[in-house]
Structure formats: C-alpha cells, structure tokens
Design a protein around this motif. Structure first.
Motif, PDB file in Angstrom:
ATOM      1  N   GLU A 282     -10.069   5.845   7.454  1.00 61.29           N
ATOM      2  CA  GLU A 282      -9.715   7.089   6.767  1.00 61.29           C
ATOM      3  C   GLU A 282     -10.699   8.205   7.088  1.00 61.29           C
ATOM      4  O   GLU A 282     -10.485   9.363   6.747  1.00 61.29           O
TER       5      GLU A 282
ATOM      6  N   ARG B 261       0.866  -1.173   0.000  1.00 63.05           N
ATOM      7  CA  ARG B 261       0.000   0.000   0.000  1.00 63.05           C
ATOM      8  C   ARG B 261       0.901   1.222   0.000  1.00 63.05           C
ATOM      9  O   ARG B 261       1.145   1.820   1.046  1.00 63.05           O
TER      10      ARG B 261
ATOM     11  N   LYS C 278      -8.343   8.992  -1.762  1.00 63.51           N
ATOM     12  CA  LYS C 278      -7.259   8.222  -2.372  1.00 63.51           C
ATOM     13  C   LYS C 278      -6.790   7.096  -1.460  1.00 63.51           C
ATOM     14  O   LYS C 278      -6.303   6.071  -1.933  1.00 63.51           O
ATOM     15  N   LEU C 279      -6.928   7.283  -0.146  1.00 65.76           N
ATOM     16  CA  LEU C 279      -6.469   6.284   0.825  1.00 65.76           C
ATOM     17  C   LEU C 279      -7.526   5.230   1.149  1.00 65.76           C
ATOM     18  O   LEU C 279      -7.228   4.266   1.835  1.00 65.76           O
TER      19      LEU C 279
ATOM     20  N   ARG D 249       1.744  12.535  -3.704  1.00 65.28           N
ATOM     21  CA  ARG D 249       1.389  13.207  -2.448  1.00 65.28           C
ATOM     22  C   ARG D 249       1.281  14.708  -2.697  1.00 65.28           C
ATOM     23  O   ARG D 249       1.498  15.512  -1.814  1.00 65.28           O
TER      24      ARG D 249
ATOM     25  N   GLU E 217      -6.696   1.672   0.984  1.00 62.66           N
ATOM     26  CA  GLU E 217      -5.458   1.252   1.640  1.00 62.66           C
ATOM     27  C   GLU E 217      -5.553   1.201   3.159  1.00 62.66           C
ATOM     28  O   GLU E 217      -4.708   0.588   3.810  1.00 62.66           O
TER      29      GLU E 217
ATOM     30  N   MET F  42       0.930   4.477  -0.904  1.00 61.91           N
ATOM     31  CA  MET F  42       0.559   5.788  -0.386  1.00 61.91           C
ATOM     32  C   MET F  42       0.418   5.740   1.130  1.00 61.91           C
ATOM     33  O   MET F  42       0.921   6.616   1.844  1.00 61.91           O
ATOM     34  N   LEU F  43      -0.244   4.700   1.620  1.00 59.68           N
ATOM     35  CA  LEU F  43      -0.413   4.539   3.059  1.00 59.68           C
ATOM     36  C   LEU F  43       0.927   4.333   3.742  1.00 59.68           C
ATOM     37  O   LEU F  43       1.200   4.918   4.802  1.00 59.68           O
TER      38      LEU F  43
END
Length: 197
Positions: free
Chosen positions: A139, A16, A131-132, A82, A135, A18-19
């Motif tokens: 959130e 994951r 976006k998260l 990001r 993941e 981004m996470l």
C-alpha cells in the motif's frame, strides 16, 4: 457468549472487501497514472509554454483524474466505504471546471486552487492507504503518491511567484512521478484481482 475469531484454512483467500472493490477497477487507477505521465511529458516538450497555459492544461488533467477517481469509487460493487476516493474525484472535477470556465482569474489564484487540490487529494490518498493497510501488501505506492501530492501542493504555496520554467519543472516532474506511483499501485491491484479469479 463470545464469538470465536474467524479462521481460514491453509490456502484460503480472505475476504477483503475494500481491496476487492478497488482491484476490480485496477484499470481505472492505471489510466490515472498513464494520464498523469502523458501530462508531465507534454509539459516538458511543449516549447515556450506560458504559466497560464500550463495551469489550464493541468486543470484539464485534474478534471480527467477526478472523473476517473469518481468512476473507481462508484463502480466498486460492494458497500465498503470509498467516500475518500469519491471526494478525490469530486474535487478534481471541481478544480478542473473552475479553472477551465473562469480563466480570467489570475494565474496566482489558479495556482492556489491547484495547490489546495493537491494537498487535500494527497491527504485523502494517504487515508485510503491507511484503510487498506490490513488488506494489501504494497500500500506504500498509494502512501507515496499521497505524500508526493502534499509536497507538490506545499511547493506551489511556498513559491507562488516562481517563473513559468520553474513551474514547468515542478508540475511536469510531479505528474510523471505521481503517474508512475499510481501505475505501480494499479499493478498491485491487478495482481490481487488475478488471484481472486
């Protein structure tokens, strides 16, 4: 020939990116939350604060929050997008610098800058949460802080002529609740970082 979807064995940790990038810097988001709460408490306990002083104090908070957001965006360590976090950082720094170095601008204009910053920052945080969503569970902490920021900016635009006491209540309350939500989100990221180790 169509590639088969990636499968993960039981107990495997999925990638994951981004996470993972945010989780490595959970402490930066925690600092943003602590800073917001400290600002909110200071706004309430400072006796006889004027609206201009409160706005300048908030500008300092926006600058520090922007710097921490920029650090979180730059220190991610992966090529995941990001830009939304970096934009939050640049905007916070911009509003802080503009307000601190041009205090001769009227309180109303400064208030509108802060309102615009709050609305755009809130929208970007909601975007980041969307976006998260695939993941991480939880959130909603980031969604809630984004919605709160948009509502806060809307209140400032709707009642720009409110007195200093009303502004202290609105700005101080926003900062404390916003800080609490960021701390909650940072703790979720910390839990994820611990699982990845």
């Amino acid at each position: 020939m169509q590639a088969s979807p990636t499968t993960y064995p039981p107990g495997a940790v999925r990638m994951r990116p981004m996470l993972d990038a945010l989780a490595r810097n959970w402490w930066v988001i925690m600092l943003r939350g602590v800073l917001a709460i400290l600002f909110g408490v200071l706004a309430f306990i400072w006796p006889g604060i004027t609206l201009l002083t409160l706005i300048l104090l908030y500008a300092g908070f926006a600058f520090a929050d922007g710097a921490l957001s920029l650090i979180a965006a730059v220190r991610g360590g992966t090529p995941t997008p990001r830009w939304w976090l970096a934009l939050v950082g640049v905007m916070g720094i911009g509003v802080g610098v503009l307000t601190i170095f041009y205090p001769q601008i009227t309180g109303l204009v400064l208030l509108m800058f802060i309102a615009a910053w709050a609305v755009v920052t809130g929208i970007l945080q909601i975007y980041g949460a969307i976006k998260l969503r695939h993941e991480i569970e939880g959130e909603w902490w980031l969604v809630a802080s984004g919605v709160l920021s948009v509502v806060f900016g809307g209140l400032l635009v709707a009642w720009p002529g409110a007195g200093a006491l009303a502004m202290v209540l609105v700005i101080g309350s926003f900062a404390i609740i916003f800080g609490g939500l960021l701390i909650g989100f940072a703790l979720r990221l910390r839990k994820h970082a611990a699982v990845r180790i």
